[in-house]
Scaffold this motif. Structure first.
Motif, short mmCIF file in Angstrom:
data_model
loop_
_atom_site.label_atom_id
_atom_site.label_comp_id
_atom_site.label_asym_id
_atom_site.label_seq_id
_atom_site.Cartn_x
_atom_site.Cartn_y
_atom_site.Cartn_z
N SER A 43 9.65 42.96 -30.28
CA SER A 43 9.44 41.67 -30.93
C SER A 43 9.90 40.58 -29.99
O SER A 43 10.73 40.81 -29.12
CB SER A 43 10.22 41.60 -32.24
N GLU A 102 5.26 54.71 -28.80
CA GLU A 102 5.07 54.28 -30.18
C GLU A 102 6.24 53.45 -30.68
O GLU A 102 6.07 52.43 -31.35
CB GLU A 102 4.88 55.51 -31.07
N VAL A 111 -1.12 47.00 -24.88
CA VAL A 111 -0.54 47.76 -25.98
C VAL A 111 0.47 48.75 -25.39
O VAL A 111 0.14 49.50 -24.47
CB VAL A 111 -1.63 48.52 -26.76
N ARG A 142 6.19 50.06 -29.25
CA ARG A 142 5.10 49.31 -29.87
C ARG A 142 5.55 48.73 -31.21
O ARG A 142 5.27 47.60 -31.54
CB ARG A 142 3.90 50.24 -30.06
N GLU A 143 6.28 49.54 -31.95
CA GLU A 143 6.70 49.08 -33.27
C GLU A 143 7.87 48.12 -33.21
O GLU A 143 7.97 47.18 -33.98
CB GLU A 143 7.08 50.28 -34.15
N ASN A 144 8.75 48.37 -32.25
CA ASN A 144 9.98 47.57 -32.25
C ASN A 144 9.95 46.34 -31.36
O ASN A 144 10.83 45.51 -31.43
CB ASN A 144 11.17 48.45 -31.82
N GLU A 157 -5.77 46.93 -23.15
CA GLU A 157 -6.70 47.25 -24.22
C GLU A 157 -7.96 46.41 -24.13
O GLU A 157 -9.04 46.84 -24.49
CB GLU A 157 -6.01 47.00 -25.57
N ARG A 182 1.52 38.05 -34.49
CA ARG A 182 0.47 39.08 -34.42
C ARG A 182 1.05 40.31 -33.74
O ARG A 182 1.32 40.30 -32.55
CB ARG A 182 -0.72 38.55 -33.65
N LYS A 183 1.24 41.33 -34.50
CA LYS A 183 1.96 42.50 -34.01
C LYS A 183 1.02 43.53 -33.38
O LYS A 183 -0.18 43.46 -33.56
CB LYS A 183 2.71 43.17 -35.17
N GLY A 184 1.61 44.45 -32.69
CA GLY A 184 0.84 45.58 -32.19
C GLY A 184 0.37 45.42 -30.76
O GLY A 184 -0.01 46.38 -30.11
N TYR A 185 0.36 44.21 -30.27
CA TYR A 185 -0.08 44.01 -28.90
C TYR A 185 0.58 42.74 -28.35
O TYR A 185 1.13 41.94 -29.12
CB TYR A 185 -1.60 43.86 -28.83
N ARG A 222 -4.94 42.02 -22.74
CA ARG A 222 -4.30 42.40 -24.00
C ARG A 222 -3.66 43.77 -23.77
O ARG A 222 -4.34 44.71 -23.36
CB ARG A 222 -5.31 42.46 -25.14
#
Lengths: 314, 167, 336, 280
Positions: free
Chosen positions: D42, D35, D31, D38-40, D16, D69-72, D29
Motif C-alpha cells: 500500500s 501474492e 503487478v 500484491r495484497e499488502n 501487465e 485502486r488496488k492490485g497493481y 502497469r
C-alpha cells in the motif's frame, strides 16, 4: 644534450633559485595584467602548510604579486585550460605559468585544436625540478626529494614560451629511477609482469584523480562512466580497474606529454606513468614520434604511412 | 551427416573481430566453398578494422576468450580508404601495451584476409586455434573478473589460504 | 587497574585472532603504501604511518554485491546476499580519526531504513583503536573535537607507552570480551609513561560558529574562490573516513548479474546529473560547497554530528592542494 | 519473496500492460508476482518507488496510479537514459523490480472539504495523476476540482484517454493547453503556456489547495500567478525530483541543502521550497 649543461649541474638547488623565478613570474604577470594583454594568469600560490603550493587563477595585480614558484609547484596547469578554466579562455587571452613538461601538454593540446597559441601568454619556467610525493619539503631541492619524472627531464628549458623565468640549473648525477624501473619490468617474465600490474591495479579505488588532472582527458563523456553499451565495468573492482587503466593508456598513446601528473596524484601510488612511458617508447621506435614543445599536424595514431611496420600481421 | 572430429581435452574460445568488406566475405567464401576450419571461432562483424576498438579485445578476454583474432582488408583495399592503416598503427601500439602488462601476445592475432582468400582465413583460424589450444585456457582476465577488493569479498581466498597455512 | 600489553603480545594477539578465523584488519604495507588490509600474521601490522585509505572500508566496502539476479526457466529470480557469512572482524591499530568514523556513520546507516550491509559488519566487528603519536601538518583532529587520544568509536583503546608497550582501556563490552578471551596476553600494572602526542597546526575550531556561518552563507564569494581550482576527482571522498555516498549499479546481462553498491563522490560532475541533462549541482564550486555543507552543516542538522574526523587525508591527497582545514579556519575567523 | 532486511532488495513485478502516452513516454502497469506483496503493498499518493530493469539498474519514478485502486501500480516515464530506455525495451509479461514506496505524500485528508486545483506541465502529470484519481475516487469529499495541464505539443500530452474522460465528467473542470505552435488542426484545448492559461482560467483561491508539478521554468512562472490569484504558500503543494540511487536517505545525492528529497520529500509546500537552499 645534458652533457653540455654540465657547468650548471649542482648537488642542490637553494630556495634563492626559486625565489628568483618567483620574482620573474610576478614581474611578468603584473605586467601582462596591467597592460591588459591577458584577462588572468594561471599560476601558483603558496598553501597553508609549509612547502606547499596550489594552482590559482589570478586576475588582479595584487594577487599576481603573490604568485610563487617553488619545488612544491608540481601541478601541470594546462589542465585548467581544458577543464575548469575553459570559460576564462572565452573572455580573452590567458597567461599561464608552465614548466617544460607542462609545455609539452600545451603543445599537444594545440595539436588537437583544443587551444590556440595566440590565446595564451606562456610564462615559461626554467625548471630544475619539483618535489616528489611524500618527501621532505625543506625549500631546497636535492636528489633526495626530487620527483621521479624530473630525474630524466629533457625539457628544463621552456623553448617557445613568451618569456622564460629563471636560469638553467639542474641537479647532477641523478639516477634515472623510472628508466631503471621500466627496464626491471620489461625484464620480468610475462607472468610476473601481469602480477605486478594486477597488484597495482587492484588497489585502484577509481577516484578518477588520474583522469581529472590529465590535460588530455577532456572528453565530455568518458568511456569508463556509465555508458551504453558498457565497455569498461564502472564499479571499482580488479577487473574494471585493469580495463580502465589499459584503456586510458591506450587513449593517451601518442598524446601524453609525460607530465606524470596521473602518477603523482594517485592516492594509491600506482605507477601510471610507466604505462604512458611504455607507449611513448613504442611510438618513438615505430613511428619516430616524440611529444615535443611545438604543436604538430597530427599525432602518431592519427596518421599513417603506407609502409608502416606490419610484421605482426599475418 | 555428422562428420567425425578429433576430440580434444580443451576447446579454446576464439573471438574474431572482422571487417565486413574483406574478411567477413572471405570467411563466407570459405564456408560456401565447404572448407573446414575449427568451429571454435566466433565471428563478429564490423564495418571496418578502423572501428575495432582495443577495448573490444579486452572485453573479449574478460568475458572468456582464450584467443582473439582481428582481421580486415589488405592495406590499400580498405572500403573506407584508410581505416586499416589507422588500425594497423593502433594495434601495433596496443600490442606493446598488452605485452607490457603481461599478456601473452600469442593469443592475439592480426591478419589481412581479402574477400577472395577463403583459404587464408581457414589457415589463420586454424593456426590460431591450434596455437591457443596448446597454450591452454587464458586464466588472467577471467580470474580478474571474479576477484573482489578484500572488503567487498565475503570470504577471500587469500584469507582462507592464510588460515590454512597458519592452522 | 589498567591493562598492559607488550608490542610482542599485541602481535601474538593478532596471530591468535587469525587462528580463530576472525578477519583481522589493520595497517599493512601493501606495495609501497600502507593500507588497512586483512592481516595474516601479527608481523603484518605496521603502525608507522597513517594508512592511505580509511578504515571505513571494513564496514562500507569500496564495492560490494547487494543482490544477484538470474533468469531461470524464463522466470527472474532475485537472490539476497547472505549477510550471515560476513566474518567476525577485528579492526586493529586504527587511530582515533579512523576508529571514530563508525560512531559517526552509524547514524546515517540506521536512521529509519537500516543498511544491514553496514550494520551487520558493524555488529560483527570489534575496533581496537590506538592513540596517535604521529601526525603531520595536515592533521586536524583536535580542531574538529576529536583528539589523538580520543576513545570515541573504539571498543578497546591502546595508548602507546614509552617502553614500547601499550596501556589498554576496554571502552565497551566488546572490548572487555576481547581482553577477557586473551587475558594471558595482558598484564596488570601502571606501565610506563605514555608517548607524547604531536602538536597540531590547526587550532580548535568553533564548529557551532562554522555551522551558523554555513547556514547563512549558502551563496558566498568564498565558494567560488575555494573550489575554483577543484578538478572534480573523488580522491578526497574516497579516502575520507566519514564520506558515505555511494552509487548502485547493475553489472551483468539482463538475465544474470549482480547489483553492486560502490563508493561515489559528490565531486564528480555526474553525481547529481539527471537523465534529462539537468544538473542541480552543475558547476564544481556547487559540488565543493555541498561537500563542506554536508560535513559541517547538513549532517549535523540531521544527526547532530560532524561528518569529519580531522584525519587530514583529503589535504594530503588533493591533487590541487585544496586544504579543508584552511577553509574551516577561514570560516572560523569570519567576524559575522 | 521471503522477508529480508536488505533494504535494497526489490520485489518482482510483472508488466501487465503497456501504454504509449507519447512517442517517448510510456506507462507500465505492474503487478507484484508475490501474492502477499500484491495484497499488502500500500502507498499514499505522492510516494515514489525505485524501479529496476535488471542488468541496467534502477530509476526513480513516482507511483502514478491511485492508491485507491488496488492490485497493481503504474509508473510513467520518458525514455531518456540508460535505465529508462531499457525499461522501454521490455514487453508485457516481462519482469521488473520495484522497491518502495518511499518518501512522504500529499496530505489528502487535510484537503477534505476544500477545492483543488491541479497544475501540471508535460511529463509532470503522472505525479499529480495519482492524486487526481485518488481524489476523484473520493469525489464527494472535495468541492471543485480543476485541472490545468499543458505540454509542448499535442503529441506530448500524456494520459490522452484520461484527459478525455476528465473532460467529459461534469464534476471536473479540465483546462488543457499546448505551447504556441504545438496545436494540431483538431486541438480542442487552449494554446498558450501553462502560467498564462492558469491566469485566464483564474480558479478561485477561496478554500482551495493548488498542486503544482512541472519543469522548473514552469514552476518559476506559475508561483507568481498563484500568488496573484490569492493562494498562500501553505496552500500550494509541489513534488520535487532529483537523481536518486538508494531512495532511503543514504547515498547522498538527492539533497537540496539539508533536505533529502527521498526522505523529507518529495512532496513539499511552496513555503518549504522557498525556504530551501536554492540548488535544484
Amino acid at each position: 644534450m645534458n652533457a653540455k649543461a654540465n657547468k650548471n649541474q649542482v648537488t642542490c638547488i637553494e630556495p634563492d633559485y626559486y625565489q628568483a623565478i618567483t620574482e620573474a613570474i610576478r614581474k611578468e604577470a603584473v605586467k601582462i595584467l596591467k597592460d591588459e594583454t591577458v584577462v588572468g594568469v594561471v599560476g601558483y600560490l603558496p598553501g597553508r602548510r609549509k612547502g606547499t603550493a596550489s594552482p590559482a587563477l589570478v586576475t588582479t595585480v595584487e594577487e599576481a604579486e603573490k604568485l610563487i614558484f617553488s619545488p612544491a609547484c608540481v601541478n601541470n596547469l594546462s589542465v585548467y585550460l581544458t577543464k575548469a578554466k575553459k570559460g576564462v579562455l572565452k573572455q580573452g587571452k590567458v597567461g599561464i605559468v608552465a614548466k617544460g613538461c607542462d609545455m609539452r601538454a600545451l603543445a599537444g593540446l594545440m595539436t588537437e585544436s583544443q587551444l590556440q597559441r595566440e590565446d595564451l601568454f606562456i610564462i615559461g619556467v626554467v625548471c630544475p625540478g619539483v618535489y616528489g610525493f611524500g618527501v621532505e619539503r625543506t625549500g631546497t631541492l636535492t636528489e633526495a626529494n626530487i620527483a621521479r619524472k624530473c630525474r630524466e627531464c629533457t625539457v628544463h628549458m621552456p623553448e617557445g614560451a613568451d618569456v622564460a623565468a629563471g636560469t638553467h640549473a639542474e641537479l647532477a648525477d641523478l639516477t634515472p629511477e623510472e628508466a631503471q624501473e621500466m627496464a626491471r619490468i620489461e625484464a620480468m617474465p610475462q607472468a610476473e609482469r601481469w602480477a605486478f600490474w594486477k597488484e597495482h591495479f587492484s588497489r585502484c579505488i577509481r577516484c578518477m584523480a588520474c583522469r581529472q588532472v590529465c590535460p588530455f582527458c577532456y572528453c565530455e563523456q568518458c568511456l569508463c562512466d556509465k555508458n551504453r553499451p558498457q565497455a569498461v565495468e564502472s564499479s571499482p573492482r580488479p577487473a574494471g580497474n585493469m580495463a580502465w587503466h589499459l584503456v586510458r593508456a591506450m587513449h593517451l598513446a601518442g598524446r601524453c606529454g609525460g607530465c606524470a601528473e596521473c602518477e603523482r596524484v594517485c592516492p594509491m601510488d600506482i605507477p601510471l606513468n610507466l604505462l604512458n612511458r611504455r607507449m611513448a617508447q613504442e611510438l618513438k621506435e615505430l613511428y619516430d614520434f616524440e611529444a615535443g614543445l611545438t604543436p604538430v599536424d597530427k599525432g602518431p595514431l592519427n596518421e599513417y604511412k603506407e609502409n608502416d611496420d606490419q610484421s605482426f600481421i599475418k | 551427416m555428422h562428420v567425425e572430429v578429433t576430440k580434444h581435452d580443451f576447446e579454446p574460445k576464439i573471438v574474431a573481430f572482422v571487417c565486413t568488406w574483406c574478411t567477413y566475405a572471405g570467411a563466407d567464401l570459405a564456408g560456401t566453398s565447404r572448407m573446414q576450419y575449427p568451429p571454435n571461432v566466433r565471428v563478429l562483424k564490423f564495418p571496418c578494422t578502423g572501428r575495432i576498438d582495443p577495448v573490444f579485445i579486452l572485453r573479449a578476454f574478460q568475458k572468456g576468450a582464450d584467443g582473439v583474432l582481428v582481421s580486415g582488408c589488405h592495406p590499400g583495399d580498405c572500403h573506407y580508404m584508410a581505416g586499416n592503416f589507422h588500425a594497423r598503427r593502433r594495434f601495433a601500439a596496443f600490442r606493446a601495451l598488452l605485452d607490457f602488462v603481461g599478456v601473452d601476445l600469442n593469443r592475439l592475432q592480426f591478419s589481412w584476409v581479402s574477400a577472395a582468400e577463403g583459404g587464408k582465413w581457414v589457415d589463420v583460424v586454424t593456426e590460431l586455434t591450434e596455437r591457443v589450444r596448446t597454450m591452454g585456457p587464458m586464466p588472467e582476465f577471467k580470474e580478474l573478473e571474479h576477484e573482489e577488493q578484500w572488503s567487498g569479498a565475503i570470504n577471500t581466498p587469500e584469507l582462507k589460504e592464510a588460515y590454512d597455512s597458519i592452522g | 587497574m589498567p591493562q598492559i600489553i607488550t608490542e610482542q603480545n599485541l602481535r601474538n594477539l593478532i596471530d591468535l585472532l587469525v587462528k580463530e578465523a576472525k578477519l583481522v584488519v589493520g595497517p599493512k604495507l601493501s606495495g609501497s603504501v600502507v593500507l588497512y588490509e586483512p592481516l595474516t600474521a601479527g608481523s603484518d601490522l605496521t603502525l608507522d604511518a597513517l594508512p592511505r585509505r580509511s578504515s571505513k572500508e571494513l564496514f562500507f566496502p569500496i564495492c560490494e554485491d547487494i543482490l544477484s539476479y538470474k533468469r531461470e526457466n524464463g522466470a527472474m529470480k532475485v537472490n539476497d546476499v547472505d549477510r550471515s557469512k560476513f566474518p567476525e572482524a577485528v579492526l586493529i591499530g586504527a587511530p582515533p580519526c579512523d576508529a571514530g568514523s563508525p560512531a559517526i556513520l552509524d547514524a546515517v546507516m540506521s536512521w529509519d531504513y537500516k543498511d544491514e550491509f553496514y550494520l551487520e559488519r558493524r555488529r560483527k566487528s570489534t575496533i581496537v583503536g590506538i592513540a596517535c603519536t604521529k601526525g603531520d601538518d595536515a592533521c586536524f583532529c583536535r580542531a574538529v573535537g576529536l583528539a589523538p587520544d580520543a576513545e570515541a568509536g573504539s571498543d578497546l583503546f591502546l595508548t602507546p607507552l614509552k617502553d614500547g608497550s601499550y596501556a589498554c582501556n576496554a571502552v565497551t563490552e566488546k572490548g572487555q570480551a576481547l581482553v577477557a578471551a586473551h587475558q594471558n596476553l595482558f598484564s596488570e600494572g601502571a606501565g610506563a609513561e605514555p608517548k607524547p602526542f604531536v602538536d597540531q597546526a590547526v587550532a580548535k575550531l568553533n564548529l557551532v560558529k562554522i555551522k551558523k556561518w554555513l547556514e547563512e552563507h549558502f551563496e558566498d564569494p568564498l565558494w567560488e574562490k575555494i573550489a575554483d581550482i577543484c578538478v572534480g576527482c573523488g580522491a578526497c571522498a574516497f579516502i575520507c573516513p566519514a564520506c558515505h555516498c555511494f552509487d548502485i549499479n547493475d553489472e551483468g546481462s539482463t538475465d544474470d548479474g549482480v547489483r553492486r553498491k560502490h563508493w561515489d563522490a559528490c565531486g564528480f560532475a555526474k553525481f547529481t546529473n539527471h537523465a534529462s541533462g539537468h544538473n542541480p549541482r552543475d558547476v564544481q564550486n556547487k559540488r565543493y560547497r555541498n561537500r563542506i555543507m554536508h560535513k559541517f552543516k547538513y549532517y549535523d542538522d540531521k544527526f547532530g554530528k560532524t561528518l569529519c574526523t580531522g584525519c587530514g587525508r583529503c589535504i594530503r591527497a588533493c591533487p590541487v592542494g585544496i586544504d579543508i582545514a584552511e577553509i574551516l579556519e577561514t570560516i572560523n575567523s569570519k567576524q559575522d | 519473496m521471503c522477508k529480508s532486511d536488505n533494504i535494497y532488495l526489490p520485489n518482482l513485478a510483472t508488466i501487465e500492460a503497456i501504454v504509449d502516452e507519447t512517442p517517448d513516454v510510456r506507462t507500465l502497469r505492474l503487478v507484484f508476482q508475490d501474492e502477499q506483496v500484491r495484497e499488502n503493498f500500500s502507498f499514499r499518493a505522492g510516494q515514489f518507488a525505485e524501479y529496476s530493469s535488471f542488468g541496467f539498474g534502477e530509476s526513480t519514478f513516482c507511483i502514478a496510479s491511485a492508491p485507491t485502486r488496488k492490485g497493481y501500480i503504474e509508473c510513467c516515464f520518458r525514455s531518456v537514459g540508460r535505465v529508462t530506455e531499457s525499461l522501454r525495451r521490455l514487453e508485457v509479461g516481462d519482469t521488473v523490480g520495484v522497491r518502495g514506496p518511499y518518501g512522504n505524500s500529499f496530505p489528502i485528508e487535510e484537503f477534505f472539504g476544500k477545492s483543488l486545483v491541479f497544475i501540471a506541465g508535460g511529463i509532470a502529470l503522472p505525479p499529480l495523476r495519482t492524486v487526481i484519481w485518488n481524489c476523484l475516487d473520493l469525489r464527494d469529499k472535495f468541492k471543485d476540482i480543476t485541472i490545468v495541464y499543458g505540454a509542448r505539443s499535442e503529441a506530448d500530452l500524456v494520459y490522452k484517454h484520461e484527459l478525455k474522460e476528465w473532460q467529459e465528467r461534469d464534476d471536473v473542470r479540465l483546462v488543457k493547453c499546448v505551447d504556441p505552435g504545438g496545436a494540431g488542426p483538431d486541438f480542442d484545448g487552449k494554446v498558450g503556456f501553462v502560467p498564462t492559461v492558469l491566469e485566464e482560467a483564474a480558479p478561485s483561491a477561496e478554500n482551495t489547495i493548488a498542486l503544482v508539478c512541472g519543469p522548473p521554468i514552469m514552476i518559476k512562472f506559475t508561483l507568481p500567478v498563484l500568488e496573484r490569484l490569492g493562494f498562500t504558500d501553505d496552500n500550494i503543494y509541489t513534488t520535487l525530483e532529483n537523481r536518486m540511487k538508494c531512495g532511503v536517505g543514504k547515498c547522498g545525492r538527492c539533497n537540496v541543502g539539508n533536505v533529502y528529497v527521498c526522505k523529507d520529500g518529495p512532496v513539499f509546500t511552496a513555503r518549504q521550497v522557498k525556504a530551501m537552499s536554492q540548488e535544484f
